[in-house]
Design an enzyme around this catalytic site. Sequence first.
Site, PDB file in Angstrom:
ATOM      1  CE  LYS A  76     -63.406  16.875  -0.789  1.00 43.51           C
ATOM      2  NZ  LYS A  76     -63.427  15.439  -0.405  1.00 43.51           N
ATOM      3  CB  SER A 151     -67.056  14.626   1.098  1.00 43.25           C
ATOM      4  OG  SER A 151     -65.700  14.273   0.883  1.00 43.25           O
ATOM      5  CB  SER A 175     -65.061  11.386  -0.353  1.00 43.41           C
ATOM      6  OG  SER A 175     -66.032  11.433   0.651  1.00 43.41           O
TER       7      SER A 175
HETATM    8  N1  GLN Z   1     -69.278   9.135   3.242  1.00 39.55           N
HETATM    9  C1  GLN Z   1     -68.194   8.804   4.133  1.00 39.55           C
HETATM   10  C2  GLN Z   1     -68.267   9.651   5.368  1.00 39.55           C
HETATM   11  O1  GLN Z   1     -69.165  10.423   5.467  1.00 39.55           O
HETATM   12  C3  GLN Z   1     -66.879   8.959   3.447  1.00 39.55           C
HETATM   13  C4  GLN Z   1     -66.474  10.370   3.283  1.00 39.55           C
HETATM   14  C5  GLN Z   1     -65.123  10.535   2.675  1.00 39.55           C
HETATM   15  O2  GLN Z   1     -64.597   9.640   2.018  1.00 39.55           O
HETATM   16  N2  GLN Z   1     -64.533  11.697   2.915  1.00 39.55           N
HETATM   17  O3  GLN Z   1     -67.454   9.560   6.252  1.00 39.55           O
END
Ligand code: GLN
Length: 482
Positions: A76, A151, A175
Amino acid sequence: MLNATLKELSAQLAAKNISSVELTGEYLARIERLNPSLNAFVALDREKSLAQAKSADALIAAGKSSLLTGIPFAQKDIFCAHGWPTTCGSKMLANFVAPYDAHVIEQFNRAGAVNLGKTNMDEFAMGSSNETSYFGKVKNPWNTDAVPGGSSGGSAAAVAARLAPAATGTDTGGSIRQPAALCGISGIKPTYGTVSRYGMIAFASSLDQGGPMAKSAEDCALMLNVMTGFDPRDSTSLEREKEDYTRDLEKPLVGLRIGLPKEYFAAGLSADVAQAVEAALAEYRKLGAVTVDISLPNSQLAIPVYYVLAPAEASSNLARYDGVRYGYRAPEYGDLADMYGKTRAQGFGAEVKRRIMIGTYVLSAGYYDAYYLKAQKLRRLIAQDFSAAFQQCDVIMGPTAPTTAFNLGEKSDDPVSMYLSDIYTIAVNLAGLPGMSIPCGFGSTKLPVGLQIVGDYFAEAKMLNVAHQYQKATDWHLRQPL
Ligand code: GLN
């Protein structure tokens, strides 16, 4: 070969049926063919990857290899990797080349693994659909009109489309688990403090945790063996003995108590997801497990609590992008304050700015007690719900996300409906617990459904056991879109 497990790949490499250079080359060729339509990778460097593969082949030839030696992994783009672009999905870091390795990357390198490339992600890991990336949307390999989740959507799409044997992700509110669910792969967010955050670009430091995303629970366990470990450079890294996360994989599940939180099977859960999860629970009962009804009464507060705390931490973490030290700087400006303002106005996308504004607001003198402090207190109550639940059960199960993958653009203008994608995952981060998602079927539009497994602190080996036994009895994890 595309469905080969990490163990099988390792055996092929050890037997010299294939070299790491050949294996890496095959994946790079597949990426070249399929990435233009999926946009899962944002950085590839054939020479760098092949050079690492060559060193891995030398290790294998010298009999100095370990299990992951020579296997290519997608990383990532939130993890700093020396000499690689590390953008975190943002224009702010579009030209940033990392001068050092994150602890996670170091550990993969030490194991002789190959970095296959950096995967696309929501900007600064803020999102559930991968639509906030400065480098464009990622498409779901099961249906390119649908989002891959976020994400870590690039990593999830890459593994699902078999562009990489496995990948890394990070999970602040879901995410790893939500994109794993939406793309039909397995992923685990470990207990907070288990994987070092050193060199992992910070979003909300008290919640961020790196973890593996792979085709199966067994592969996740093997990656976790490499990714975890104490690191003094992360003040929240836990000093614990190294564990072998594969140690319990083969244990039978007879007598396992699965807690089913009533709040996770209530309004808002789509019927097709509920059906697939129920079928998975039936399978677990066949394997000898029993289900217990439990309640997480404060779980409905998880999203509001998260959207106070995560932006608060983000507003502080992202203050470093000021155009002075590294990253983007506005080309034209007046004085210093104007340079800061223009740099941040031009370098950050809309969702990141929204979070910085919310975070700054909840931390401001007049509102700190009303919002930030209150949210911290509720966070404690949410964690206590889980402790109480684990008195009654060994693991908690439910859906990972309320729906299967939604269409690109469907929620991008409605942040609150986007935030609800994480309704079942966020409480786990607030409590610091480990959580995972494994594929358990398909919904009405033939898109994958994820089953979430939550364990008590440091119960990763148990969760992986629970997931692995299911994967031995079913074949959802072997289905592939392309
Ligand atoms: N969707 C959540 C956010 O936008 C979690 C994102 C994540 O786990 N990095 O904060």
